[in-house]
Write a protein that holds these residues in place. Structure first.
Motif: not given
Length: 198
Positions: A164-179, A181-182, A187-195
């Protein structure tokens, strides 16, 4: 007491056979109609062999932890850890960054080891989803924190340079465990700090 406790030694069991890889690279290039007998390409098969060996061979390291003597109970996060791996479907590189965090339990981890764990699981034919989950699961098993979060953002050359030659596209994956995730706030704090969560 502040003695370190090594949890596990990660070792490279077998090294690559560079001579065999160089021969295979020479045959591979010839099969694609690429001549490797000029001054500029004569060493290309050897360079290919060394390059892929570097991408696919993890460096050994020792997972060292320290007692959480101060009872630190807030998020520990390493952002923008470089990621480089090879797509198992096309053997083309994908590159990006990982954000790895955890909520400590009774032990804390040397910060450089977060990057070492990412590198360990990235140095093999991979898919990004599995790399993300393997990193989180391993940290949860070895460190036994109250929570673990891993986010990987990467550009896959199998998608940007071919197909497809989708130049500049990025894939984002995540795994949350324990607190992480629950508990929605954690979870919001973690994602906010990652940017990642803007």
């Amino acid at each position: 007491m502040t003695a370190t406790v090594p949890l596990q030694v990660v070792e490279d069991v077998t090294g690559p056979d560079l001579e065999a890889a160089e021969r295979a690279a020479r045959e591979f290039l010839a099969a694609l109609g690429i001549m490797v007998d000029s001054e500029g390409t004569r060493e290309t098969p050897a360079r290919m062999a060394r390059g892929y060996a570097e991408l696919l061979t993890a460096r050994p390291f020792q997972m060292t932890t320290f007692p959480n003597d101060e009872g630190y109970d807030e998020l520990v996060l390493a952002r923008d850890i470089p990621v480089r791996s090879v797509c198992q479907h096309h053997m083309l590189p994908f590159v990006g960054k990982a954000h790895v965090g955890y909520l400590p339990g009774t032990r804390i981890l040397g910060l450089s080891k977060l990057a070492r764990v990412v590198e360990h699981f990235a140095c093999r034919p991979q898919v990004q989803e599995r790399l993300t989950k393997q990193t989180a699961d391993w940290l949860a098993e070895q460190l036994q924190p109250r929570g673990v979060g891993v986010v990987v953002e990467a550009e896959h050359t199998c998608m940007t340079l071919r197909g497809v030659q989708a130049t500049g596209s990025r894939t984002v994956t995540s795994t949350m465990l324990g607190v992480l995730r629950d508990d929605a706030a954690s979870r919001h704090e973690f994602l906010a700090l990652t940017g990642v969560q803007r």
